[in-house]
Design a protein around this motif. Structure first.
Motif, short mmCIF file in Angstrom:
data_model
loop_
_atom_site.label_atom_id
_atom_site.label_comp_id
_atom_site.label_asym_id
_atom_site.label_seq_id
_atom_site.Cartn_x
_atom_site.Cartn_y
_atom_site.Cartn_z
N ALA A 60 0.83 -1.21 0.00
CA ALA A 60 0.00 0.00 0.00
C ALA A 60 0.86 1.25 0.00
O ALA A 60 1.83 1.35 0.77
N GLY A 126 -4.01 -1.24 4.15
CA GLY A 126 -4.40 0.04 3.58
C GLY A 126 -4.02 1.18 4.49
O GLY A 126 -3.77 0.98 5.68
N THR A 179 -9.95 -2.54 0.64
CA THR A 179 -9.76 -1.29 -0.08
C THR A 179 -10.54 -0.21 0.66
O THR A 179 -11.48 -0.51 1.40
N ARG A 290 -6.76 -3.80 -8.24
CA ARG A 290 -6.73 -2.36 -8.08
C ARG A 290 -7.21 -1.67 -9.36
O ARG A 290 -7.07 -2.20 -10.47
N ASP A 341 -0.48 -2.18 -5.80
CA ASP A 341 -1.19 -0.96 -5.47
C ASP A 341 -0.87 0.11 -6.50
O ASP A 341 0.18 0.07 -7.15
#
Length: 370
Positions: A60, A126, A179, A290, A341
């Motif tokens: 992330a 995240g 997410t 993503r 990511d």
């Protein structure tokens, strides 16, 4: 990988000037010679810290606007480790950090941002722009599915200090990926659950010091989930949220398909799996998912389903309407593609894990003019 496009004969002077200014800014920010550069801006670094943790899962970016004064800053990249130094699955305890503009990390020297008391840090990683990191875990005691334990989400501050743990036997049943729909003072947190094949939405209120869970609700269910001798467990994994259409995209590994769940931020009860967006032969057990800055979806193939030695460890790009665009492999052997990511601002905006070599690759991919 990206398609090369020209500026076009109809481009006006003003748009041309803006475009050139953007590219020049990317060049200066990345420290490259704009006029002469040929090779891409890419950083490759180990994810192994001094305790020897391996098998990186989640990755992330620390987002733009993240508060200063902590041990991580906007633009840093975090990686969660699932295995320990003995390579036992579900026993890793570290989140490591890389600063793309800083020093590389040879194996055993990756900087530890957080050391967890809950082992088996998963792809559920995240960062909230208000200054918090959230990570999930799925633990074992011997590295096999026979001793798999309950999972949880942990909240960590910007200095790597544990703040809270959230657990629920049904709504957080093995947090496998997540997410965030981040609005600063509030957020929607979407979590895939590998133990029961569901997706949960957490509605959060955020301030400078705390995060409060206002509500947890199951918004999707029915995804295939099962033990797996090589991958430990298979179930819904990668999540990507499109705020414009209020659609949550779900990469279901065992189903070998990408689904779309409508009204994800507002629905009050679980839908079925959603409609199938992409189930092409290019999928091989999709894991992380993503949205790219160009609006396409990127999926990491873990090779646990529909494996093909001629197409190992691939990142697959396709549109939200299901049109295949491109693929490339991050390792020559299978099982290497795991976490990935993206972020919209540069210069570094794409990060991908090679799980075979315990390596993180971070790249600056310029946005293309429309």
């Amino acid at each position: 990988m990206r398609k090369e496009t020209g500026l076009g004969v109809g481009l006006t002077r003003s748009v041309l000037a803006i475009t050139l200014a953007f590219w020049a800014a990317c060049a200066v920010a990345g420290g490259m010679d704009f006029d002469d550069a040929f090779i891409p801006q890419t950083i490759n670094s180990s994810t192994i810290p001094d305790n020897g943790d391996v098998n990186p899962y989640g990755v992330a970016f620390v987002p733009r606007g993240f508060p200063r004064g902590g041990s991580i800053v906007a633009g840093d990249v975090l990686v969660s480790n699932f295995n320990n130094a003995a390579n036992l699955q579900g026993a890793g305890t570290t989140i490591v950090q890389l600063r793309p503009t800083g020093d590389l990390a040879p194996p055993g020297t990756a900087v530890t941002f957080f050391a967890s008391s809950l082992p088996g840090l998963s792809t559920a990683l995240g960062v909230l722009s208000a200054g918090f990191v959230i990570v999930g875990n799925v633990s074992t005691t011997d590295g096999t599915v026979n001793t798999i334990g309950s999972g949880a989400l942990q909240v960590i501050d910007r200095n790597g200090n544990w703040l809270a743990s959230w657990a629920d036997p049904n709504l957080l049943a093995g947090p496998w990926d997540l997410t965030i729909d981040d609005h600063g003072s509030w957020a929607h947190l979407f979590v895939s659950n590998v133990f029961n094949g569901t997706v949960t939405r957490l509605d959060l209120v955020v301030n400078a010091h705390t995060i409060t869970v206002q509500k947890m609700v199951s918004i999707a269910s029915g995804y295939m989930h099962m033990p797996n001798s090589a991958a430990l467990v298979l179930g819904p994994t990668g999540l990507a949220y499109d705020a414009k259409s209020d659609t949550l995209f779900v990469a279901s590994t065992a189903d070998n398909a990408i689904f779309a769940v409508r009204n994800a931020a507002t629905r009050g009860r679980a839908a079925a799996r959603g409609r199938v967006v992409f189930a092409g032969n290019q999928l091989r057990g999709p894991l992380a998912l993503r949205l790219a800055p160009n609006g396409h979806l990127l999926a990491a193939n873990g090779d646990a389903v529909n494996a093909d030695v001629l197409h190992p460890s691939e990142i697959v790009e396709f549109t939200t309407n299901g049109r295949f665009v491109r693929e490339y492999n991050v390792d020559a052997s299978q099982g290497g593609a795991f976490g990935l990511d993206t972020k919209g601002d540069g210069p570094f905006n794409y990060a991908v894990i090679d799980d075979v070599t315990n390596n993180l690759s971070v790249s600056a991919i310029p946005s293309q003019p429309d």
